[in-house]
Design a protein around this motif. Structure first.
Motif, PDB file in Angstrom:
ATOM      1  N   ILE A  14      12.646 -10.582   8.521  1.00 20.56           N
ATOM      2  CA  ILE A  14      12.864 -10.003   7.203  1.00 20.56           C
ATOM      3  C   ILE A  14      11.601  -9.238   6.838  1.00 20.56           C
ATOM      4  N   PRO A  15      11.687  -7.954   6.534  1.00 22.40           N
ATOM      5  CA  PRO A  15      10.473  -7.165   6.280  1.00 22.40           C
ATOM      6  C   PRO A  15       9.647  -7.728   5.137  1.00 22.40           C
ATOM      7  N   LYS A  16       8.341  -7.735   5.324  1.00 14.78           N
ATOM      8  CA  LYS A  16       7.425  -8.237   4.303  1.00 14.78           C
ATOM      9  C   LYS A  16       7.486  -7.391   3.038  1.00 14.78           C
ATOM     10  N   ALA A  17       7.818  -6.102   3.194  1.00 10.78           N
ATOM     11  CA  ALA A  17       7.866  -5.207   2.039  1.00 10.78           C
ATOM     12  C   ALA A  17       8.914  -5.642   1.022  1.00 10.78           C
ATOM     13  N   LEU A  18       9.964  -6.322   1.460  1.00  6.72           N
ATOM     14  CA  LEU A  18      10.994  -6.766   0.523  1.00  6.72           C
ATOM     15  C   LEU A  18      10.452  -7.805  -0.450  1.00  6.72           C
ATOM     16  N   PHE A  19       9.335  -8.460  -0.091  1.00 15.84           N
ATOM     17  CA  PHE A  19       8.742  -9.478  -0.953  1.00 15.84           C
ATOM     18  C   PHE A  19       7.509  -8.965  -1.693  1.00 15.84           C
ATOM     19  N   THR A  20       6.820  -7.985  -1.125  1.00 14.57           N
ATOM     20  CA  THR A  20       5.558  -7.530  -1.709  1.00 14.57           C
ATOM     21  C   THR A  20       5.700  -6.281  -2.559  1.00 14.57           C
ATOM     22  N   ASP A  21       6.673  -5.440  -2.300  1.00 14.35           N
ATOM     23  CA  ASP A  21       6.868  -4.210  -3.063  1.00 14.35           C
ATOM     24  C   ASP A  21       7.714  -4.521  -4.292  1.00 14.35           C
ATOM     25  N   ARG A  22       7.165  -4.241  -5.482  1.00 14.77           N
ATOM     26  CA  ARG A  22       7.866  -4.601  -6.711  1.00 14.77           C
ATOM     27  C   ARG A  22       9.173  -3.838  -6.878  1.00 14.77           C
ATOM     28  N   ARG A  23       9.323  -2.720  -6.148  1.00 14.81           N
ATOM     29  CA  ARG A  23      10.566  -1.957  -6.244  1.00 14.81           C
ATOM     30  C   ARG A  23      11.747  -2.692  -5.639  1.00 14.81           C
ATOM     31  N   PHE A  24      11.487  -3.717  -4.817  1.00  9.57           N
ATOM     32  CA  PHE A  24      12.539  -4.582  -4.306  1.00  9.57           C
ATOM     33  C   PHE A  24      12.596  -5.908  -5.071  1.00  9.57           C
ATOM     34  N   GLY A  25      11.925  -5.964  -6.221  1.00  6.32           N
ATOM     35  CA  GLY A  25      11.807  -7.218  -6.945  1.00  6.32           C
ATOM     36  C   GLY A  25      13.130  -7.769  -7.454  1.00  6.32           C
ATOM     37  N   PRO A  81       4.232   5.271  -0.971  1.00  7.36           N
ATOM     38  CA  PRO A  81       3.429   4.555  -1.969  1.00  7.36           C
ATOM     39  C   PRO A  81       3.682   5.073  -3.368  1.00  7.36           C
ATOM     40  N   GLU A  82       3.609   4.174  -4.328  1.00  8.93           N
ATOM     41  CA  GLU A  82       3.828   4.570  -5.713  1.00  8.93           C
ATOM     42  C   GLU A  82       2.660   5.422  -6.199  1.00  8.93           C
ATOM     43  N   PRO A  83       2.940   6.447  -7.040  1.00 10.52           N
ATOM     44  CA  PRO A  83       1.835   7.256  -7.563  1.00 10.52           C
ATOM     45  C   PRO A  83       0.922   6.417  -8.445  1.00 10.52           C
ATOM     46  N   ALA A  84      -0.365   6.659  -8.318  1.00 13.11           N
ATOM     47  CA  ALA A  84      -1.338   5.896  -9.100  1.00 13.11           C
ATOM     48  C   ALA A  84      -1.264   6.308 -10.559  1.00 13.11           C
ATOM     49  N   GLY A  85      -1.160   5.339 -11.460  1.00 14.25           N
ATOM     50  CA  GLY A  85      -1.094   5.628 -12.886  1.00 14.25           C
ATOM     51  C   GLY A  85      -2.482   5.834 -13.467  1.00 14.25           C
TER      52      GLY A  85
END
Length: 330
Positions: free
Chosen positions: A21-32, A119-123
């Motif tokens: 299971i990709p780690k990004a599914l747990f660490t990227d808030r867009r998959f939260g 990557p998300e744009p830096a705010g």
């Protein structure tokens, strides 16, 4: 009563296959918002990509697709149909999969999308804020008046309860040289060695063989337009089913070679040839076998050879037939 299982010793854990299971599914808030069950389902769909890639199941644009029915998911995850429908919908809505229905009882084609996001744009930078309620003990150096928390509250707010086991205290972090488990070199089921292709020369059994056979059979039916053949030739339905079973048996067997026309041909080459069969090829084979007048001693071998040679001989046969008809004035 727990199962009586043995311990791992040394590097024994590295010999097994795992669903990833990709780690990004747990660490990227867009998959939260994605449920845990949907993340596990996505891992199973990723694993099924091995079968599709090895079989060359690509569409006209070169995109890989898979077959993974609700029944497959129910058997592997143990959930009911309604819950799995919602899980598939979760993946579809967020964009991790794309489904394409074929209709007429055919299984849905599923495109598994790449989970890697840009990557998300830096705010804008946020200014550091002072705490609203600083601790008087820290700012003035004077102890806070009044009884301690332990006397005014039934539940302690710091420290370990007297009746609590030390096993439940906060544990120390793993001070290792490699805390990033994303780089762990384990024998994952997706990349190093597909489940569908064990080393048959060493006599290894094929894991998940039923899944492999079912997937291959569905691909053959899709290629030959199985439903169309049954509609147009209902009297030949049993024969067509026999062709599909014969092809599946030859390509998904445990041997490294297949005996065709007295030659032992590598199973990979046989599989590639049979995946070239189309609707027209099956009609051609039906015509050839129906017009055979000689006695056939080994029907299975004869039929297998005819199917195997169909992609190479069909055009030549029709060209010769057209020349013969012209010469006879037909």
């Amino acid at each position: 009563m727990p199962l009586q299982l043995r311990y791992f010793y040394g590097g024994e854990a590295d010999q097994f296959n795992f669903y990833r299971i990709p780690k990004a599914l747990f660490t990227d808030r867009r998959f939260g918002k994605l449920s845990m069950e949907a993340k596990v389902l996505y891992g199973l769909l990723l694993d099924r990509m091995c079968l599709s890639t090895e079989n060359g199941w690509f569409d006209g644009q070169g995109r890989v697709y898979i077959f993974f029915t609700l029944e497959d998911a129910m058997a592997m995850l143990g959930y009911g149909k309604d819950k799995l429908v919602r899980m598939f919908k979760e993946l579809d809505v967020i964009g991790l999969i794309e489904r394409k229905k074929q209709g007429l009882g055919r299984p849905t084609i599923i495109y598994v999308k790449n989970f890697v996001l840009p990557p998300e744009p830096a705010g804008p930078p946020t200014p550091d804020r002072e705490p609203q309620n600083p601790d008087p003990e820290k700012t003035s150096g004077k102890p806070k008046s009044g009884p301690p928390d332990s006397q005014t509250s039934e539940k302690p707010k710091s420290g370990l309860r007297q009746d609590r086991s030390p096993d439940f205290a906060k544990s120390d972090t793993n001070d290792t040289e490699r805390n990033d488990t994303e780089c762990s070199d384990t024998d994952l089921s997706i990349y190093p060695q597909p489940l569908s292709l064990p080393d048959r020369s060493q006599g290894q059994p094929c894991p998940d063989r039923m899944d492999w056979m079912d997937g291959f059979k569905e691909q053959v039916k899709f290629n030959i337009e199985y439903d169309r053949l049954l509609r147009e030739r209902p009297c030949d339905a049993e024969i067509i089913d026999g062709y599909v079973e014969l092809i599946t048996d030859a390509c998904c067997g445990s041997k490294a070679t297949v005996r065709i026309c007295r030659d032992d041909i590598p199973v990979a080459m046989v599989r590639k040839r049979f995946l070239m069969l189309t609707y027209e090829h099956i009609k051609y084979v039906l015509s050839c076998l129906n017009n055979t007048t000689t006695r056939v001693a080994n029907v299975r071998a004869y039929t297998l050879t005819t199917l195997y040679n169909a992609p190479l001989t069909m055009e030549q046969f029709y060209t010769m037939q057209a020349g013969y008809d012209m010469a006879c004035g037909k």
